[in-house]
Design a protein around this motif. Structure first.
Motif, PDB file in Angstrom:
ATOM      1  N   ALA A 139       0.803  -1.282  -0.015  1.00 22.52           N
ATOM      2  CA  ALA A 139      -0.207   0.104  -0.045  1.00 22.52           C
ATOM      3  C   ALA A 139       0.954   1.373   0.158  1.00 22.52           C
ATOM      4  O   ALA A 139       0.782   2.200  -0.703  1.00 22.52           O
ATOM      5  N   SER A 140       1.954   1.261   0.673  1.00 21.54           N
ATOM      6  CA  SER A 140       2.633   2.335   0.851  1.00 21.54           C
ATOM      7  C   SER A 140       3.587   2.610  -0.364  1.00 21.54           C
ATOM      8  O   SER A 140       3.851   3.873  -0.805  1.00 21.54           O
ATOM      9  N   VAL A 141       4.025   1.652  -1.329  1.00 22.92           N
ATOM     10  CA  VAL A 141       4.530   1.867  -2.563  1.00 22.92           C
ATOM     11  C   VAL A 141       3.359   2.503  -3.465  1.00 22.92           C
ATOM     12  O   VAL A 141       4.021   3.512  -4.239  1.00 22.92           O
ATOM     13  N   GLU A 142       2.278   2.147  -3.416  1.00 23.63           N
ATOM     14  CA  GLU A 142       1.283   2.441  -4.155  1.00 23.63           C
ATOM     15  C   GLU A 142       0.965   3.976  -3.952  1.00 23.63           C
ATOM     16  O   GLU A 142       0.730   4.989  -4.857  1.00 23.63           O
ATOM     17  N   SER A 143       1.183   4.253  -2.649  1.00 24.16           N
ATOM     18  CA  SER A 143       0.829   5.778  -2.251  1.00 24.16           C
ATOM     19  C   SER A 143       2.188   6.758  -2.148  1.00 24.16           C
ATOM     20  O   SER A 143       1.914   7.881  -2.033  1.00 24.16           O
ATOM     21  N   GLU A 147       8.858   5.369   2.799  1.00 23.55           N
ATOM     22  CA  GLU A 147      10.033   5.833   3.718  1.00 23.55           C
ATOM     23  C   GLU A 147       9.278   5.904   5.213  1.00 23.55           C
ATOM     24  O   GLU A 147      10.088   5.651   6.072  1.00 23.55           O
ATOM     25  N   SER A 148       7.749   6.141   5.289  1.00 24.16           N
ATOM     26  CA  SER A 148       7.411   6.469   6.486  1.00 24.16           C
ATOM     27  C   SER A 148       7.189   5.099   7.379  1.00 24.16           C
ATOM     28  O   SER A 148       7.019   5.048   8.419  1.00 24.16           O
ATOM     29  N   LEU A 149       7.136   3.934   6.734  1.00 26.33           N
ATOM     30  CA  LEU A 149       7.297   2.660   7.219  1.00 26.33           C
ATOM     31  C   LEU A 149       8.500   2.298   7.701  1.00 26.33           C
ATOM     32  O   LEU A 149       8.540   1.129   8.482  1.00 26.33           O
ATOM     33  N   TYR A 193      11.397   6.098  -5.061  1.00 24.70           N
ATOM     34  CA  TYR A 193      11.437   7.515  -4.959  1.00 24.70           C
ATOM     35  C   TYR A 193      10.941   8.159  -6.553  1.00 24.70           C
ATOM     36  O   TYR A 193      11.306   9.153  -6.744  1.00 24.70           O
ATOM     37  N   GLY A 194      10.194   7.415  -7.139  1.00 28.56           N
ATOM     38  CA  GLY A 194       9.705   7.973  -8.515  1.00 28.56           C
ATOM     39  C   GLY A 194      10.759   7.815  -9.503  1.00 28.56           C
ATOM     40  O   GLY A 194      10.435   8.222 -10.753  1.00 28.56           O
ATOM     41  N   ARG A 195      12.076   7.290  -9.178  1.00 28.65           N
ATOM     42  CA  ARG A 195      13.099   7.149 -10.317  1.00 28.65           C
ATOM     43  C   ARG A 195      12.366   5.965 -11.370  1.00 28.65           C
ATOM     44  O   ARG A 195      11.732   4.953 -11.001  1.00 28.65           O
TER      45      ARG A 195
END
Length: 307
Positions: A139-143, A147-149, A193-195
């Motif tokens: 879920a964090s990858v999708e959003s 890094e917050s995890l 990070y969007g790379r």
């Protein structure tokens, strides 16, 4: 002979030329470790005992470490590198041996990091926060909130960190690390990070572990050296010598010496090999001792694959 843990009997210690790996998160200037890299591209890693590293000394000069190992019926068991991040590395995870074999790989990748340089406030991300697992990671990858995890660990020069297989991790800028690991490059990139680089979410989510043994390792003073870490796949020690003389360094398995500061000479009974910062001297047979001759103060690491 165990092909994994080769014992290259009859072969004297030899020096290797580092191999420089270009990475998008690397640097162009690696001084004071290296005056030049042979490329104008960004370099993220100096492989000190990579399969493609070329022997610089002795009768095997000109051969790659892989060729030397193959001719002697095995594979060098440790991949030792120096990492030079100028930007964040991707968030990634490595499988353990059983997971790697189930996925068609030869072996997993357990590693450790010894901090050679660290800017004030430097951190590494090592492991997930309590309660986080594969579902939360996906879920964090999708959003875009991966890094917050992560658990962000402050680091300083001299710290040793164990990176257990299955640990979700990332390295930030502001550090230079000596990495010792299994000879494997199996890496599953979870977040970048969007790379525009490939992710390996399916496999990464399969092998990540919510909790591992990863973390800082306290040094232990031994007889003449400091034990930095002792694990199944590797033992790493640091020797600090402040005077002229000779130091006997024992090897209970194949391994190498890595120069960290100052200069010395490794004596093998037939000749000598220079021990300088940023280069490895391979000691291919266990059950032996080598002599390091020092002209002044010197620091070096001993990285061994125990038998």
């Amino acid at each position: 002979m165990n092909k994994r843990m080769m014992m290259m009997t009859g072969v004297a210690p030899f020096g290797l030329k580092p191999w420089f790996s270009e990475r998008v998160w690397g640097k162009r200037d690696l001084t004071p470790w290296y005056a030049e890299t042979g490329t104008t591209e960004l370099v993220g890693e100096a492989w000190l005992t990579g399969p493609q590293c070329v022997v610089e000394t002795g009768p095997l000069a000109g051969q790659t470490l892989a060729a030397v190992a193959e001719n002697l019926g095995g594979e060098f068991p440790l991949l030792v590198k120096i990492l030079f991040p100028a930007d964040k590395l991707s968030v990634q995870v490595h499988p353990d041996d059983a997971q790697a074999k189930a996925l068609g790989e030869t072996r997993g990748k357990t590693e450790c990091w010894y901090v050679l340089e660290a800017e004030t406030g430097a951190t590494v991300a090592l492991g997930l926060k309590p309660g986080a697992g594969a579902k939360e990671v996906a879920a964090s990858v999708e959003s875009g909130t991966m890094e917050s995890l992560m658990q962000h660990v402050p680091v300083a020069v001299g710290d040793m960190l164990f990176v257990d297989a299955g640990t979700v991790h990332a390295i930030g800028p502001g550090v230079v690390l000596l990495e010792t690991q299994q000879t494997s490059d199996v890496t599953y990139r979870l977040y970048d990070y969007g790379r525009p680089r490939e992710l390996h979410l399916e496999k990464g989510l399969q092998v990540l572990k919510s909790r591992t043994q990863a973390g800082k390792v306290a040094p232990r003073l031994m007889d003449g050296f400091t034990r930095l870490i002792e694990q199944k796949y590797f033992v790493v020690d640091r020797f600090d010598v402040s005077s002229t003389g000779e130091v006997n360094v024992a090897f209970n398995g194949a391994g190498c010496l890595v120069g960290l500061a100052g200069r010395g000479v490794v004596l093998d009974g037939e000749g000598h090999v220079e021990l300088v910062p940023g280069k490895a001297v391979v000691v291919p047979a266990g059950g032996v001792s080598v002599v390091v001759e020092t002209g002044s103060s010197i620091s070096f690491a001993r990285c061994v694959a125990p038998v």
